[in-house]
Design an enzyme around this catalytic site. Structure first.
Site, PDB file in Angstrom:
ATOM      1  N   ALA A   1      10.371  -0.037   4.872  1.00 36.46           N
ATOM      2  CA  ALA A   1       9.720   1.072   3.930  1.00 36.46           C
ATOM      3  C   ALA A   1       8.306   2.075   3.839  1.00 36.46           C
ATOM      4  O   ALA A   1       8.223   3.031   2.930  1.00 36.46           O
ATOM      5  CB  ALA A   1      10.078  -0.407   2.380  1.00 36.46           C
ATOM      6  N   GLY A   2       7.784   1.223   4.415  1.00 38.91           N
ATOM      7  CA  GLY A   2       5.857   2.544   4.553  1.00 38.91           C
ATOM      8  C   GLY A   2       5.224   1.736   3.336  1.00 38.91           C
ATOM      9  O   GLY A   2       4.110   2.446   3.576  1.00 38.91           O
ATOM     10  N   MET A   3       5.028   0.318   3.088  1.00 38.82           N
ATOM     11  CA  MET A   3       4.427  -0.365   2.415  1.00 38.82           C
ATOM     12  C   MET A   3       3.543  -1.206   2.721  1.00 38.82           C
ATOM     13  O   MET A   3       3.135  -2.239   2.128  1.00 38.82           O
ATOM     14  CB  MET A   3       5.309  -0.491   1.219  1.00 38.82           C
ATOM     15  CG  MET A   3       5.575   0.513   0.408  1.00 38.82           C
ATOM     16  SD  MET A   3       5.960  -0.075  -0.963  1.00 38.82           S
ATOM     17  CE  MET A   3       4.488   0.153  -2.277  1.00 38.82           C
TER      18      MET A   3
ATOM     19  N   GLY B   1       5.304  -6.435   5.873  1.00 40.08           N
ATOM     20  CA  GLY B   1       5.270  -7.631   6.536  1.00 40.08           C
ATOM     21  C   GLY B   1       3.492  -7.658   7.138  1.00 40.08           C
ATOM     22  O   GLY B   1       2.859  -8.844   6.698  1.00 40.08           O
ATOM     23  N   SER B   2       3.323  -6.572   6.687  1.00 41.80           N
ATOM     24  CA  SER B   2       1.796  -7.171   7.458  1.00 41.80           C
ATOM     25  C   SER B   2       0.760  -7.639   6.459  1.00 41.80           C
ATOM     26  O   SER B   2       0.415  -8.245   6.856  1.00 41.80           O
ATOM     27  CB  SER B   2       1.065  -5.302   7.555  1.00 41.80           C
ATOM     28  OG  SER B   2       1.344  -4.783   8.536  1.00 41.80           O
TER      29      SER B   2
ATOM     30  N   PRO C   1       9.230  -3.199  -0.999  1.00 44.62           N
ATOM     31  CA  PRO C   1      10.612  -3.612  -0.605  1.00 44.62           C
ATOM     32  C   PRO C   1      10.122  -2.991   1.011  1.00 44.62           C
ATOM     33  O   PRO C   1       8.736  -3.576   1.724  1.00 44.62           O
ATOM     34  CB  PRO C   1      10.490  -2.047  -0.919  1.00 44.62           C
ATOM     35  CG  PRO C   1      10.109  -1.588  -1.606  1.00 44.62           C
ATOM     36  CD  PRO C   1       8.424  -2.287  -1.714  1.00 44.62           C
TER      37      PRO C   1
ATOM     38  N   LYS D   1       0.554  -0.808   0.039  1.00 48.98           N
ATOM     39  CA  LYS D   1      -0.103  -0.060   0.453  1.00 48.98           C
ATOM     40  C   LYS D   1       0.762   1.127   0.338  1.00 48.98           C
ATOM     41  O   LYS D   1       2.423   1.027   0.256  1.00 48.98           O
ATOM     42  CB  LYS D   1      -0.642   0.066   1.367  1.00 48.98           C
ATOM     43  CG  LYS D   1      -0.398  -0.033   2.598  1.00 48.98           C
ATOM     44  CD  LYS D   1       0.690   1.332   2.791  1.00 48.98           C
ATOM     45  CE  LYS D   1       0.433   1.462   4.404  1.00 48.98           C
ATOM     46  NZ  LYS D   1       1.498   2.567   4.662  1.00 48.98           N
TER      47      LYS D   1
ATOM     48  N   ASP E   1      -2.318  -2.671  10.533  1.00 48.23           N
ATOM     49  CA  ASP E   1      -1.896  -2.458   9.055  1.00 48.23           C
ATOM     50  C   ASP E   1      -2.520  -3.675   8.733  1.00 48.23           C
ATOM     51  O   ASP E   1      -3.577  -3.684   7.571  1.00 48.23           O
ATOM     52  CB  ASP E   1      -1.043  -1.955   8.591  1.00 48.23           C
ATOM     53  CG  ASP E   1      -0.492  -0.319   8.620  1.00 48.23           C
ATOM     54  OD1 ASP E   1      -1.245   0.258   8.647  1.00 48.23           O
ATOM     55  OD2 ASP E   1       0.885  -0.243   7.653  1.00 48.23           O
TER      56      ASP E   1
HETATM   57  P1  ATP Z   1       4.724  -0.539   7.636  1.00 51.64           P
HETATM   58  O1  ATP Z   1       4.254  -0.097   6.503  1.00 51.64           O
HETATM   59  O2  ATP Z   1       3.119  -1.455   8.014  1.00 51.64           O
HETATM   60  O3  ATP Z   1       5.637   0.323   8.795  1.00 51.64           O
HETATM   61  P2  ATP Z   1       7.059  -1.064   6.848  1.00 51.64           P
HETATM   62  O4  ATP Z   1       7.219  -1.478   5.343  1.00 51.64           O
HETATM   63  O5  ATP Z   1       7.997   0.147   7.156  1.00 51.64           O
HETATM   64  O6  ATP Z   1       5.407  -1.342   7.507  1.00 51.64           O
HETATM   65  P3  ATP Z   1       8.248  -4.245   7.084  1.00 51.64           P
HETATM   66  O7  ATP Z   1       8.441  -4.393   5.370  1.00 51.64           O
HETATM   67  O8  ATP Z   1       6.601  -4.979   6.348  1.00 51.64           O
HETATM   68  O9  ATP Z   1       7.561  -2.665   7.415  1.00 51.64           O
HETATM   69  O10 ATP Z   1       9.120  -4.869   7.510  1.00 51.64           O
HETATM   70  C1  ATP Z   1       9.521  -4.780   8.676  1.00 51.64           C
HETATM   71  C2  ATP Z   1       9.696  -4.966  10.042  1.00 51.64           C
HETATM   72  O11 ATP Z   1       9.188  -6.608   9.739  1.00 51.64           O
HETATM   73  C3  ATP Z   1      11.684  -5.718   9.000  1.00 51.64           C
HETATM   74  O12 ATP Z   1      12.451  -5.173   9.339  1.00 51.64           O
HETATM   75  C4  ATP Z   1      11.204  -7.353   9.009  1.00 51.64           C
HETATM   76  O13 ATP Z   1      12.462  -7.689   9.392  1.00 51.64           O
HETATM   77  C5  ATP Z   1      10.541  -7.947  10.147  1.00 51.64           C
HETATM   78  N1  ATP Z   1       9.139  -8.651   9.122  1.00 51.64           N
HETATM   79  C6  ATP Z   1       8.768  -9.706   9.637  1.00 51.64           C
HETATM   80  N2  ATP Z   1       7.943 -10.554   9.087  1.00 51.64           N
HETATM   81  C7  ATP Z   1       8.637  -9.676   7.767  1.00 51.64           C
HETATM   82  C8  ATP Z   1       7.756 -10.418   6.211  1.00 51.64           C
HETATM   83  N3  ATP Z   1       7.387 -11.398   6.723  1.00 51.64           N
HETATM   84  N4  ATP Z   1       8.162  -9.285   5.343  1.00 51.64           N
HETATM   85  C9  ATP Z   1       8.934  -8.331   5.316  1.00 51.64           C
HETATM   86  N5  ATP Z   1       9.241  -7.741   6.562  1.00 51.64           N
HETATM   87  C10 ATP Z   1       9.298  -8.634   7.884  1.00 51.64           C
END
Ligand code: ATP
Length: 293
Positions: A98-100, A103-104, A95, A11, A137
């Protein structure tokens, strides 16, 4: 059915406002979320041997209980006393950190997949209620589409879909911790709050430039100050014809909205050739289709 394959979409935040910090430390937000056609491929296979096995193409990601996909599977398997095991394969394209919501969205896909694979009979709403325990999220990643997110991110209201357009995504080679950004956010008078209600109205009218003129993210006041690449990528996108450019979530990913595909492609090539961003994708908004093939 012994296996299920899903697309777990990422997202961007078309608008992100923080209204206030609550006494319990949580932040009250008002955000417009938009699913984009950049996805991880998640597959789940039933195994007779008990246990949850995770495999992923990114060697630095956890494959144990720290992976949100593992947590999602365990939550439902414990609740429903599932004796069999599962092998989960995650092919990452979104990525990381990354704010996308990378993981969620994997966690959301696993909730959806386990529910179908083992015929648990949970509704979308029931999956969303469970998902919030994995991360703020996750319910949105189950719902998907163009959504107004309020409260601490758990009050979700679908709004009229973003008109079709081209979304250029560029992630600078830095990682950002969501926790750090929220902890360092100063909600003082210098913060410019985006007009979220105006954006909802523009969406309702199918007015793309009304949406892009209201794009804003209060978290840029923390992340973009620390990482000047963010502003530089935004400027590049605008110079190349983006109607609007913004940091997504807590960053550092930047996205630009184009109504002209050729201009989007041109901007993509410029960013790919430069050093500001490492992962660059030109995608479209995604508006709900079924999860699995
Ligand atoms: P959001 O936008 O919700 O803040 P994000 O993009 O900032 O998410 P994610 O990519 O979800 O962050 O990853 C944050 C951390 O979660 C990573 O440092 C990673 O080690 C951990 N993680 C655990 N499971 C996963 C997964 N399936 N995919 C990506 N990261 C994961």
């Amino acid at each position: 059915m012994n296996t299920i394959q899903m697309k777990a979409f990422g997202k961007v935040n078309l608008g992100l406002d923080v209204v206030r910090r609550r006494a319990d430390g949580y932040h009250e937000v008002r955000m417009i979320m938009q699913t984009v056609q950049l996805f991880d491929k998640v597959s789940i296979e039933k195994r007779s041997k008990a246990g949850i096995r995770i495999k992923t193409n990114l060697p630095f990601l956890p494959v144990n209980a720290n992976n949100i996909a593992y947590k999602a599977a365990k939550m439902l398997m414990d609740e429903f006393g599932i004796q069999a095991g599962v092998a989960i394969d995650i092919e990452k394209h979104i990525p990381v950190a990354a704010g996308m919501a990378g993981g969620s969205t994997d966690g959301a896909a696993v909730l959806y997949g386990i529910n179908r694979l083992f015929n648990l009979g949970l509704s979308k709403r029931q999956l969303m209620e469970r998902g919030v325990k994995l991360g703020a999220d996750v319910p949105y990643c189950i719902l998907r589409g163009t959504v107004l997110s309020e409260g601490i991110g758990e009050i979700l209201t679908p709004v009229k879909a973003l008109p079709d357009c081209h979304i250029l995504i560029a992630k600078p080679p830095v990682s950002v911790s969501t926790k750090y950004v929220y902890e360092h956010l100063k909600l003082d008078d210098s913060i410019r709050h985006p007009d979220i209600d105006g954006m909802v109205a523009a969406l309702k009218n199918g007015d793309l430039s009304g949406v892009t003129s209201r794009m804003g993210n209060v978290l840029e006041s923390v992340t973009a100050v620390k990482h000047p690449e963010i502003e530089a990528i935004k400027q590049t996108m605008i110079r190349e014809g983006a109607l609007g450019a913004l940091m997504s979530g807590s960053g550092p990913t930047v996205f630009g909205i184009f109504d002209d595909k050729e201009k989007g492609k041109q901007a993509r090539e410029i960013l790919k050739q430069g050093t500001l961003a490492r992962q660059v994708y030109l995608v479209r908004p995604y508006n709900i289709r079924p999860y699995h093939k």
